[in-house]
Enzyme design. Structure first.
Site, PDB file in Angstrom:
ATOM      1  N   CYS A 140      -1.109 -11.755  21.925  1.00 61.80           N
ATOM      2  CA  CYS A 140       0.055 -12.636  22.057  1.00 61.80           C
ATOM      3  C   CYS A 140      -0.399 -14.043  21.675  1.00 61.80           C
ATOM      4  CB  CYS A 140       0.609 -12.589  23.479  1.00 61.80           C
ATOM      5  SG  CYS A 140      -0.640 -12.774  24.741  1.00 61.80           S
ATOM      6  N   TYR A 154       4.252 -22.004   8.335  1.00 63.12           N
ATOM      7  CA  TYR A 154       5.562 -21.950   8.989  1.00 63.12           C
ATOM      8  C   TYR A 154       5.547 -22.904  10.182  1.00 63.12           C
ATOM      9  CZ  TYR A 154       3.145 -18.965  12.414  1.00 63.12           C
ATOM     10  OH  TYR A 154       2.263 -18.487  13.358  1.00 63.12           O
ATOM     11  N   ARG A 170       0.339 -14.841   2.831  1.00 68.48           N
ATOM     12  CA  ARG A 170       1.493 -15.691   3.141  1.00 68.48           C
ATOM     13  C   ARG A 170       1.233 -16.569   4.369  1.00 68.48           C
ATOM     14  NH1 ARG A 170       3.825 -13.408   7.554  1.00 68.48           N
ATOM     15  NH2 ARG A 170       3.135 -11.268   7.856  1.00 68.48           N
ATOM     16  N   ASP A 196       2.570  -9.113  20.922  1.00 70.03           N
ATOM     17  CA  ASP A 196       2.714 -10.062  19.806  1.00 70.03           C
ATOM     18  C   ASP A 196       3.750 -11.153  20.097  1.00 70.03           C
ATOM     19  OD1 ASP A 196       1.877 -11.146  17.378  1.00 70.03           O
ATOM     20  OD2 ASP A 196       3.526 -10.217  16.300  1.00 70.03           O
TER      21      ASP A 196
HETATM   22  C1  0GY Z   1       0.973 -11.852  14.337  1.00 71.63           C
HETATM   23  C2  0GY Z   1       1.466 -11.735  12.974  1.00 71.63           C
HETATM   24  C3  0GY Z   1       1.824 -12.748  12.146  1.00 71.63           C
HETATM   25  C4  0GY Z   1       1.465 -14.111  12.297  1.00 71.63           C
HETATM   26  C5  0GY Z   1       0.326 -14.592  12.801  1.00 71.63           C
HETATM   27  O1  0GY Z   1      -1.150 -16.244  13.371  1.00 71.63           O
HETATM   28  C6  0GY Z   1      -0.081 -15.990  12.832  1.00 71.63           C
HETATM   29  O2  0GY Z   1       0.630 -16.840  12.306  1.00 71.63           O
HETATM   30  O3  0GY Z   1      -0.545 -13.763  13.322  1.00 71.63           O
HETATM   31  C7  0GY Z   1       2.615 -12.409  10.975  1.00 71.63           C
HETATM   32  O4  0GY Z   1       3.348 -13.289  10.467  1.00 71.63           O
HETATM   33  O5  0GY Z   1       2.531 -11.248  10.501  1.00 71.63           O
HETATM   34  O6  0GY Z   1       0.006 -11.196  14.733  1.00 71.63           O
HETATM   35  O7  0GY Z   1       1.508 -12.626  15.088  1.00 71.63           O
END
Ligand code: 0GY
Length: 304
Positions: free
Chosen positions: A32, A49, A130, A257
């Site tokens: 998480c 982002y 990405r 997550d």
């Molecule tokens: C996740 C997956 C994503 C993002 C990140 O650290 C992050 O920005 O892990 C995703 O966008 O697939 O594990 O949270």
């Protein structure tokens, strides 16, 4: 500092339903994140982002509501290598959270030791294009060697198509290696097909590799719609996750997550995610390993 969320950003689910599945006492949510709050812990300049805020207090409220005892908080890419929000959450957890950091080669030994004292037990290497600009492998290998000395592990995030190219690097890592979200299989391809079989072979051949059977909401093609009127969302992910759990019961972890970055179509009800667990770990023994024994061994081992 004021931050504008990425257009179309979905905020986390405000009132998760009560899961029907009661997780065993002492369960760990082993994946998480916390986001900011941006006013206190600004997001990194190099981020791809800008999320909503998702604070440590809100994470711990979710933990309690879902019946979990502990969290593993993984540094999210929106904070780059500035680990302050994650470290602050570890301190606030009163020992009930461990962390996985993102560090650069320039990190000092003193900084690593301070992170260890706060509860960090791993670093994350992200290969999802990405989300990050890639860091040279030589630099990552140097970081891995340094954190090995602290008894940490490396968490890797990559997509299934990239496994062949990354295989040699991953298997050369000197620490335990934990794969996020089953290496992101393409669910349009069969569970018995060559792509997922390559991932299974990767785990079979390398006993230091662990796997998070997480993120059905990210991987699913059929989505959250419950079939048969039951709380059985994301059913197309079950054969994949179940195969990993049953083949490697001592090397699997599970996590919500939360707060679910970068979802475009829907935001999952975290209660439904918990109800996914008994579909992939169908016995009390598998559930205990997945939710307690394995994460405790990796993140809260008995003092040596
Ligand atoms: C996740 C997956 C994503 C993002 C990140 O650290 C992050 O920005 O892990 C995703 O966008 O697939 O594990 O949270």
């Amino acid at each position: 500092m004021e931050f504008q969320k990425t257009p179309g950003w979905l905020d986390w689910y405000p009132n998760p339903s009560k899961p029907r599945f009661q997780v065993p006492a002492g369960s760990v949510d082993a994946h998480c994140h916390v986001f900011g709050p941006g006013a206190e812990f600004p997001f990194a300049a190099e981020r791809k982002y800008t999320p909503c805020d998702a604070s440590a207090g809100q994470l711990f409220a979710l933990r309690d509501q879902l019946g979990f005892a502990r969290n593993v908080i993984v540094q999210a890419t929106c904070h780059g290598a500035d680990n302050r929000a994650m470290l602050d959450a570890l301190v606030r957890s009163n020992g009930l959270a461990r962390g996985v950091a993102t560090v650069k080669r320039s990190v000092s030994d003193a900084e690593l030791e301070a992170m260890h004292s706060a509860g960090v037990r791993g670093v994350r290497f992200n290969f999802v294009k990405r989300l990050v600009d890639c860091t040279p492998k030589a630099e990552l290998m140097e970081i891995a060697a340094r954190v090995k000395a602290l008894g940490w592990h490396v968490v890797i995030y990559f997509e299934a198509l990239d496994l062949p190219e990354l295989w040699d690097f991953f298997t050369a890592l000197p620490t335990p290696v934990v794969v996020d979200h089953m290496g992101r299989p393409d669910l349009a391809k069969p569970v018995n097909g060559p792509e997922f079989e390559l991932f299974m072979r990767f785990m079979r051949a390398h006993e230091h590799v662990w796997c998070k059977v997480s993120c059905p909401e990210r991987l699913s093609v059929t989505g959250p719609k419950a079939l048969n009127g039951e709380r059985d969302a994301y059913r197309d992910v079950v054969p994949f996750a179940r195969r990993v759990v049953e083949t490697f019961p001592d090397r699997v972890l599970w996590g919500t997550d939360w707060p679910h970055p970068n979802l475009k179509d829907h935001m999952p009800d975290d209660g439904l995610l918990v109800d996914f667990i008994p579909h992939i770990a169908s016995t009390a023994e598998l559930q205990r390993k997945l939710l307690i024994d394995n994460p405790m061994r990796l993140y809260w081992p008995p003092e040596q």
